[in-house]
Write an enzyme that holds these catalytic residues in place. Structure first.
Site: not given
Ligand code: PMP
Length: 434
Positions: A145, A248, A276
């Site tokens: 994701y 990521d 996060k």
């Molecule tokens: N990358 C990863 C690995 C994530 O887990 C998430 C959110 N769960 C995101 C990107 C997107 O981040 P945001 O919800 O802060 O836009």
């Protein structure tokens, strides 16, 4: 099983639905058990709802609350720095302090920009990679994701009854309606953890590939660690073909180690994304990278902007969170508690005759009802018994233990040994009745 009452939440949800689409502000919040819940406050490892229910929280609000709810040092720092101003459309000193701090902790963070969330930082990374390499596509992996924007809104879900196609040429499905069809042309998708497949594909397609993006641990589906040599293999391939390696680290950042997965595994990407856990729930993320890649922003060739970027509150929250993490270094403790909880859940499941796969790194891990001994990629995760998982998560919720619906658990620095024992005991009880 003790049944909790959710009537006040249910009635607020009905009211919310009249003015908030679906009653919520982020799609994932719909999937709480038994429905979206309204909360009043949180402190440490506990969160409370409008019906007066208390929960031991392993969702950590989808990961950010690495220090638990309402950490006093974070709140005090946010309050004090916000009293000086909120947003200047200009620079302020703590922004430098935060950048210097990330620079000292994260191997690839030679230069950086702050954004509001993971999704937009991911898009910034793609833009940098395209600008520097002059190439267009990115290579991504099934089930990872990377936010909800158009070009990453594919390859993360499979409609019932549909197949993923061959490993060499996977089929991808949109997670949403309304995506521009050409967004499907922006990427190549492969199953994760298969270096040969990546090598062969890149050999064939490298003239089109600007970046390879990966979660360094596949946290969003199965919590799957990289196989030995996989991340190094990606590093080598990217070096060979002038491709940006993007980690990521939105989940792994500040969670696996204070310098993220890149410091934990000793592999330095060209660009990475942090969000996060960096700021205890305040909206700030960072796109960080090596100077040679970030130069395209420095030179103004790549535009990155945002009215709300690096506001006083968010920068103060990030600095304060990192100060606490550096002072207390909770990583060994989170690993210990996470490992103990993983083992406790395994044993409790065996006692009541369930096939439970518990997989992950400790500070975050995943459970699924599956006979498999391990999962290696997204395809492996698909045969888990989702209905049973739903019953288990719902049962735990009724017992006052809050876990993310897809089976992901997060440990925070505020969890105690008693919390872990409590959760294992409740799981034992729930396993017996589902
Ligand atoms: N990358 C990863 C690995 C994530 O887990 C998430 C959110 N769960 C995101 C990107 C997107 O981040 P945001 O919800 O802060 O836009």
């Amino acid at each position: 099983m003790k049944s909790r009452c959710y009537t006040e939440s249910a009635s607020l949800l009905a009211r919310a639905k009249k003015v908030l689409a679906g009653g919520v502000s982020s799609e994932f919040r719909k999937y709480n058990q038994p429905h979206a819940i309204f909360y009043t406050h949180g402190t440490g490892s506990r969160v409370y709802d409008v019906d007066g229910n208390e929960y031991l929280d392993f969702t950590l609000s989808q990961g950010p609350l690495i220090l638990g709810h309402s950490h006093p040092h974070v709140l005090k720092s946010v309050h004090e720095y916000s009293e000086k101003g909120q947003l200047f459309a200009g620079q302020h000193i703590k922004e430098i302090l935060l950048a210097e701090k990330l620079n000292s902790l994260i191997p690839s963070a030679e230069s950086m920009r702050f954004c509001l969330d993971g999704s937009e930082a991911v898009q910034t990374a793609f833009r940098i990679a395209r600008a520097k390499t002059g190439k267009q596509k990115f290579l991504r992996f099934e089930g990872h994701y990377h936010g909800w924007m158009d070009n990453v809104c594919w390859g993360i879900s499979t409609p019932p009854g549909e197949s993923l196609g061959s490993r060499e040429q996977p089929r991808v499905y949109p997670w949403s309606e309304g995506l521009p069809i050409q967004s499907k042309e922006e990427f190549i998708t492969l199953p994760w953890n298969d270096l040969e497949l990546v090598k062969n594909t890149v050999e064939r397609e490298h003239k089109n590939i600007a970046a390879i993006i990966t979660e360094p641990v596949m946290c969003n589906n199965g919590c799957i660690p990289p196989e030995n040599g996989f991340l190094q293999g990606l590093r080598d391939i990217c070096d060979q073909y002038e491709i940006a390696l993007i980690f990521d680290e939105v989940i792994t950042g500040f969670r696996l180690s204070i310098g993220g997965a890149q410091r934990y595994f000793g592999i330095t990407p060209d660009l990475s994304i942090f969000g996060k856990a960096m700021a205890s729930g305040y909206p700030i993320s960072a796109i960080v990278g090596k100077n040679e890649w970030m130069a395209v922003i420095e030179q103004g060739r790549v535009i990155h902007a945002g009215t709300m970027n690096s506001s006083n509150a968010t920068v103060a929250a990030a600095l304060a969170t990192i100060e606490v993490l550096e002072e207390h270094l909770p990583y060994d403790r989170m690993l210990h508690y996470g490992t103990k909880l993983m083992q406790g859940l395994r044993s409790a499941a065996i006692e009541s005759g369930h096939d439970l796969l518990v997989q992950g790194m400790g500070p975050m891990f995943n459970i699924s009802f599956s006979k498999k001994e391990k999962v290696r990629d997204f395809r492996d995760t698909l045969d888990g018994d989702k209905q049973k998982l739903g019953k288990f998560i719902s049962g735990m919720h009724d017992e006052g233990v809050r876990v993310i619906g897809r089976g992901l658990w997060y440990i925070s620095a505020s969890h105690t040994e008693e919390d872990i024992d409590y959760a294992i005991n409740k799981a034992r009880k729930v396993f017996n009745v589902i």
